[in-house]
Scaffold this motif. Sequence first.
Motif, mmCIF file in Angstrom:
data_model
loop_
_atom_site.group_PDB
_atom_site.id
_atom_site.type_symbol
_atom_site.label_atom_id
_atom_site.label_comp_id
_atom_site.label_asym_id
_atom_site.label_seq_id
_atom_site.Cartn_x
_atom_site.Cartn_y
_atom_site.Cartn_z
ATOM 1 N N THR A 142 1.241 -2.431 -8.842
ATOM 2 C CA THR A 142 1.784 -1.679 -9.972
ATOM 3 C C THR A 142 0.860 -0.527 -10.356
ATOM 4 O O THR A 142 1.303 0.609 -10.577
ATOM 5 C CB THR A 142 1.987 -2.600 -11.178
ATOM 6 O OG1 THR A 142 2.882 -3.664 -10.824
ATOM 7 C CG2 THR A 142 2.567 -1.838 -12.362
ATOM 8 N N ALA A 143 -0.442 -0.813 -10.427
ATOM 9 C CA ALA A 143 -1.415 0.222 -10.772
ATOM 10 C C ALA A 143 -1.434 1.329 -9.721
ATOM 11 O O ALA A 143 -1.546 2.525 -10.052
ATOM 12 C CB ALA A 143 -2.801 -0.401 -10.916
ATOM 13 N N LYS A 144 -1.324 0.935 -8.469
ATOM 14 C CA LYS A 144 -1.324 1.917 -7.379
ATOM 15 C C LYS A 144 -0.109 2.838 -7.472
ATOM 16 O O LYS A 144 -0.233 4.073 -7.355
ATOM 17 C CB LYS A 144 -1.332 1.190 -6.044
ATOM 18 C CG LYS A 144 -1.305 2.102 -4.824
ATOM 19 C CD LYS A 144 -1.093 1.325 -3.545
ATOM 20 C CE LYS A 144 -2.136 0.270 -3.343
ATOM 21 N NZ LYS A 144 -1.976 -0.438 -2.041
ATOM 22 N N LEU A 145 1.082 2.265 -7.690
ATOM 23 C CA LEU A 145 2.287 3.087 -7.766
ATOM 24 C C LEU A 145 2.234 4.047 -8.953
ATOM 25 O O LEU A 145 2.725 5.183 -8.868
ATOM 26 C CB LEU A 145 3.522 2.185 -7.869
ATOM 27 C CG LEU A 145 3.861 1.377 -6.610
ATOM 28 C CD1 LEU A 145 5.133 0.578 -6.827
ATOM 29 C CD2 LEU A 145 4.022 2.294 -5.393
ATOM 30 N N LYS A 146 1.630 3.613 -10.053
ATOM 31 C CA LYS A 146 1.467 4.514 -11.204
ATOM 32 C C LYS A 146 0.611 5.716 -10.829
ATOM 33 O O LYS A 146 0.881 6.847 -11.257
ATOM 34 C CB LYS A 146 0.846 3.758 -12.371
ATOM 35 C CG LYS A 146 1.784 2.767 -13.049
ATOM 36 C CD LYS A 146 1.090 2.070 -14.204
ATOM 37 C CE LYS A 146 2.026 1.105 -14.912
ATOM 38 N NZ LYS A 146 1.345 0.386 -16.026
ATOM 39 N N PRO A 303 -13.238 6.163 -9.761
ATOM 40 C CA PRO A 303 -12.184 5.830 -10.722
ATOM 41 C C PRO A 303 -11.029 5.036 -10.103
ATOM 42 O O PRO A 303 -9.854 5.412 -10.223
ATOM 43 C CB PRO A 303 -11.729 7.212 -11.188
ATOM 44 C CG PRO A 303 -11.906 8.071 -9.977
ATOM 45 C CD PRO A 303 -13.126 7.543 -9.262
ATOM 46 N N SER A 304 -11.333 3.934 -9.454
ATOM 47 C CA SER A 304 -10.304 3.125 -8.791
ATOM 48 C C SER A 304 -9.360 2.502 -9.821
ATOM 49 O O SER A 304 -9.741 2.246 -10.970
ATOM 50 C CB SER A 304 -10.959 2.030 -7.958
ATOM 51 O OG SER A 304 -9.977 1.192 -7.373
ATOM 52 N N CYS A 305 -8.126 2.232 -9.398
ATOM 53 C CA CYS A 305 -7.151 1.642 -10.319
ATOM 54 C C CYS A 305 -7.137 0.124 -10.255
ATOM 55 O O CYS A 305 -6.536 -0.525 -11.121
ATOM 56 C CB CYS A 305 -5.753 2.178 -10.033
ATOM 57 S SG CYS A 305 -5.059 1.707 -8.427
ATOM 58 N N SER A 306 -7.804 -0.482 -9.265
ATOM 59 C CA SER A 306 -7.807 -1.943 -9.175
ATOM 60 C C SER A 306 -8.788 -2.391 -8.098
ATOM 61 O O SER A 306 -8.723 -1.922 -6.967
ATOM 62 C CB SER A 306 -6.404 -2.464 -8.827
ATOM 63 O OG SER A 306 -6.395 -3.868 -8.727
#
Length: 348
Positions: A142-146, A303-306
């Motif tokens: 989900t975080a990646k798709l955002k 700044p990674s998302c996950s």
Amino acid sequence: MGIKRRLQDYRLYRLVREITWTIKKYSTSNPVEKIVNLKPSGPSKGDVLLARANDAFLLKPGEPFPTTHQLFWEAYQQAMVFLDLGYAVDVVHYLNRQFVPQKDYVLFVGTLWNMERLSPLLDKNCVKLAHLVTAHPLFSYTAKLKRYLALQERRGVSLTPQKQSWDTLKAMEFADGATVLGNEFTVSTYRHTRKPLRRVPTAVPHSYPWFHEKDFERCKNHFLFLSGEGMVHKGLDLILEVFASMPQFTLTVCGPVLKEEDFVRAYHRELYETENIKLVGWVDVSSQKFQEIATECVGLLHPSCSEGCSTAVVTCMHAGLIPIVSYESSVDVSPDSGIILRKSSIEE
């Protein structure tokens, strides 16, 4: 305990302690299909099954301990702990899909999809412990798709998202508990399981000397980006856009950027035509080249998302770089040692 001391312990186990190591070989020479049986020096309290990388257990005499990834050391150290406690250990490679348990194990420690595959084959009294090295796949995806949607909105291009691993999607539905690499962020993505979760520190296979000659005044405007695959996931798109508008700062980019052709096309100007941005590509963090890069930079941007405790961040901190990282990089950073980005926006 430092790496040198641990390697001394490694030799101690290999050469001094009388542990019986037996390797069951199949018709193939593929190490993935080999099972390593480790016996304690005294009477065994029971059998433990460990589904991790088995590379460190298949070394030839005199062959150096693998340092290309921390998982080799982690797997070895886990086995040594169980041996110390008096348990026999069977090590099965985490990619071995043919293995079928033949013993009544008292404990099973597994990564990826092994928990889901092997749990139904184990004795009902076996304690099952998952080893989680990433945030929960649903959160991560989900975080990646955002991130990809935000990039699409900013740049007007649609990039293909990197493949998502679903190997641990249902692991906690079969496990009794888990050890988790990372901080409270990563742990929080598994809270819904309502099962015991224990944080463990990530291992870094390299240590670096302190660069006494480092000129912080000269390098105060120089920064490093270091990561594995997944440039949008890791936030390189955000960093490139920021540095392209701030020519007084320089950025060195280390990572397998060229593997992502659509990303390179979308950011060709920043990667190849922007004077203050230098693309190095993948770099071996055990090399002299990496140490030279670390000496020339003051901080790391990540700044990674996950993540499940970003090894890239911890490695760069070991190399003396100040971390400027997202909360989702899952590395604890004290306010006097670095900066935690809460939004990882271009403005921030």
